[in-house]
Enzyme design. Structure first.
Site, PDB file in Angstrom:
ATOM      1  N   HIS A   1      45.840  62.115  19.691  1.00  0.00           N
ATOM      2  CA  HIS A   1      46.465  62.037  20.830  1.00  0.00           C
ATOM      3  C   HIS A   1      46.989  63.566  21.188  1.00  0.00           C
ATOM      4  CE1 HIS A   1      48.826  60.226  24.278  1.00  0.00           C
ATOM      5  NE2 HIS A   1      47.782  59.835  24.438  1.00  0.00           N
TER       6      HIS A   1
ATOM      7  N   ASP B   1      48.931  63.382  36.569  1.00  0.00           N
ATOM      8  CA  ASP B   1      49.574  64.120  35.130  1.00  0.00           C
ATOM      9  C   ASP B   1      50.067  65.407  35.656  1.00  0.00           C
ATOM     10  OD1 ASP B   1      49.485  64.704  32.489  1.00  0.00           O
ATOM     11  OD2 ASP B   1      48.329  63.032  32.275  1.00  0.00           O
TER      12      ASP B   1
ATOM     13  N   HIS C   1      50.633  59.257  35.026  1.00  0.00           N
ATOM     14  CA  HIS C   1      50.325  59.468  33.584  1.00  0.00           C
ATOM     15  C   HIS C   1      51.162  60.450  33.016  1.00  0.00           C
ATOM     16  CE1 HIS C   1      47.757  60.351  29.909  1.00  0.00           C
ATOM     17  NE2 HIS C   1      47.817  58.702  29.817  1.00  0.00           N
TER      18      HIS C   1
ATOM     19  N   GLU D   1      50.601  63.603  17.731  1.00  0.00           N
ATOM     20  CA  GLU D   1      50.806  64.394  18.963  1.00  0.00           C
ATOM     21  C   GLU D   1      51.005  65.696  18.925  1.00  0.00           C
ATOM     22  OE1 GLU D   1      51.219  62.464  21.861  1.00  0.00           O
ATOM     23  OE2 GLU D   1      51.483  60.160  21.116  1.00  0.00           O
TER      24      GLU D   1
END
Length: 446
Positions: free
Chosen positions: A133, A164, A352, A380
């Site tokens: 991710h 986003d 998002h 992440e």
């Protein structure tokens, strides 16, 4: 918070120096797409794209075609794409595996005379238990950072978009650090394979994947002392995988550091318990907390009642249940004007956004959904912007105002639907799950 005591304070975190002129905020998915395509066309040295997926649709084909064109025009250009191993080898939810992105990569690469490596990175032996991710596109010395992946809705190629955050950072040291991590620890690992070529089945490399994940848990971006500083405006790249990782600690530090105002964006309302406790402490300190969430109809899993029902359609309602419970328990803070819950909705588009603003001193850019899955399972990253002199204040205010223009404030928890008002199929599923407490397990996985 004892586990933070041996960690450097936010002020003392090493950072790459950054000027206000080198930081740009884009406002829309279409603008993001145009900026990305322009940067690819103008690239002279390197293009490293890292995303959850590069989709086989109009926008994905446009990006891949632009990369092949850039490579053909400049064969010395170093181009590499990094995507999640599992996501690339299945179709979208509800679609056949025959339409997977990996097959498309191989087909496209076979049609061109130049090589364009596409690396599949497995963060876990199964997608359910963790994915790649990481975010951030490095093009020459520019970092284009967004939580978006690469397909039609994220890039607003057709009639709908998935909203986003989008930022451009001109910083050679940051770009070098992000590329160095990929080159040293990903591309030559025995668990990482090129998807533009034939690949082994996941079952045959489970041992290698487990060893790779173990190594990932101890990785971090390098900030050479001669390039880093501990004062002034700057950017700190942070990596995180597994419980209690550096990115998790940073998020909790930011919430704990807030003195006046904290703004949090998350698309899926499902905070880990540590984040909930940190928010509670911030509210008790008198911090004004704003949480911007997508309306359930702006969730990317939402399916209108007019369309065939699938189990995945219950997820937006599960997130709304979490939000309603959260608001009910903190109604006094909402009444006092200290807690602002803002629901985003704009037409049929989806939401998002991730990240945080802490007072006027810190901006967190991340793809981290700030949920249990992000805190425990997925690989992440984030960029922490240090702004001690508030040089980016006006830019941050414009970005927040742009986000808030399509939101509605929840002044009372009863504004959110209760389970009894949900569609029958959704209500039946959620009721059954809650009876056996599987909903709690789902919150940990999703």
């Amino acid at each position: 918070m004892a586990f933070l005591l041996d960690r450097p304070s936010l002020q003392r975190l090493p950072r790459f120096p950054l000027s206000a002129a080198a930081f740009t905020t884009l406002s829309s998915a279409a603008e993001f797409r145009h900026a990305l395509l322009a940067a690819i066309a103008n690239a002279r040295q390197r293009i490293y794209l890292t995303a959850l997926y590069l989709e086989q649709d109009e926008a994905g084909r446009e990006i891949l075609a632009a990369l092949f064109e850039a490579k053909q025009a400049n064969p010395a250009l170093d181009i590499r794409i990094t995507v999640d191993w599992h996501r690339a080898q299945r179709g979208r939810i509800g679609e056949s595996h025959d339409s997977c992105n990996a097959a498309w990569y191989r087909e496209e690469c076979s049609r061109h005379a130049v090589e364009l490596p596409v690396y599949g990175v497995p963060a876990q032996t199964r997608e359910l238990f963790g994915v790649l991710h990481l975010k951030g596109f490095v093009i020459d010395n520019q970092v284009i950072y967004s939580g978006a992946s690469l397909n039609n809705v994220y890039l607003h190629k057709q009639d709908k978009y998935r909203f986003d955050r989008y930022h451009l950072l001109e910083n050679a040291a940051l770009a070098d650090s992000m590329v160095k991590l990929l080159c040293q620890h990903f591309f030559n690992d025995e668990a990482v394979f090129r998807l533009d070529k034939p690949v082994p089945c996941t079952r045959s490399i489970r041992k290698e994947i487990r060893a790779f994940r173990s190594r990932l848990e101890s990785l971090h971006y390098t900030l050479p002392p001669e390039q880093a500083c501990q004062h002034g405006m700057g950017v700190t790249p942070v990596l995180g995988l597994g419980k209690g990782n550096a990115l998790n600690r940073l998020i909790l530090q930011l919430i704990a550091k807030a003195e006046q105002r904290l703004v949090i964006c998350t698309p899926y309302f499902n905070f880990p318990m540590a984040v909930l406790r940190a928010i509670n402490r911030a509210l008790r300190r008198g911090v004004e907390v704003t949480i911007i969430i997508g309306d359930k109809t702006a969730n990317d899993f939402f399916i209108p009642e007019s369309e065939p029902f699938r189990l995945i359609a219950a997820l937006p309602y599960l997130y709304e249940m979490n939000l309603r419970r959260f608001a009910k328990r903190r109604q006094a803070h909402i009444d006092a004007g200290k807690l602002h819950l803002q629901l985003w909705k704009e037409g049929d588009n989806s939401y998002h956004l991730k990240g945080m603003w802490c007072d006027q001193n810190y901006i967190l850019l991340t793809g981290n959904n700030m949920n249990p899955r992000a805190f425990r399972l997925d690989l992440e990253n984030a960029l922490l912007i240090h702004d001690p002199e508030q040089e980016l204040q006006s830019q941050s205010q414009r970005e927040q105002q742009h986000i808030l223009q399509h939101t509605t404030r929840i002044s009372h928890y009863r504004q959110l639907e209760s389970v009894r008002n949900y569609p029958l199929k959704v209500r039946t599923i959620l009721t059954r799950l809650s009876r056996v407490r599987i909903d709690r397990m789902l919150n940990l996985m999703l």
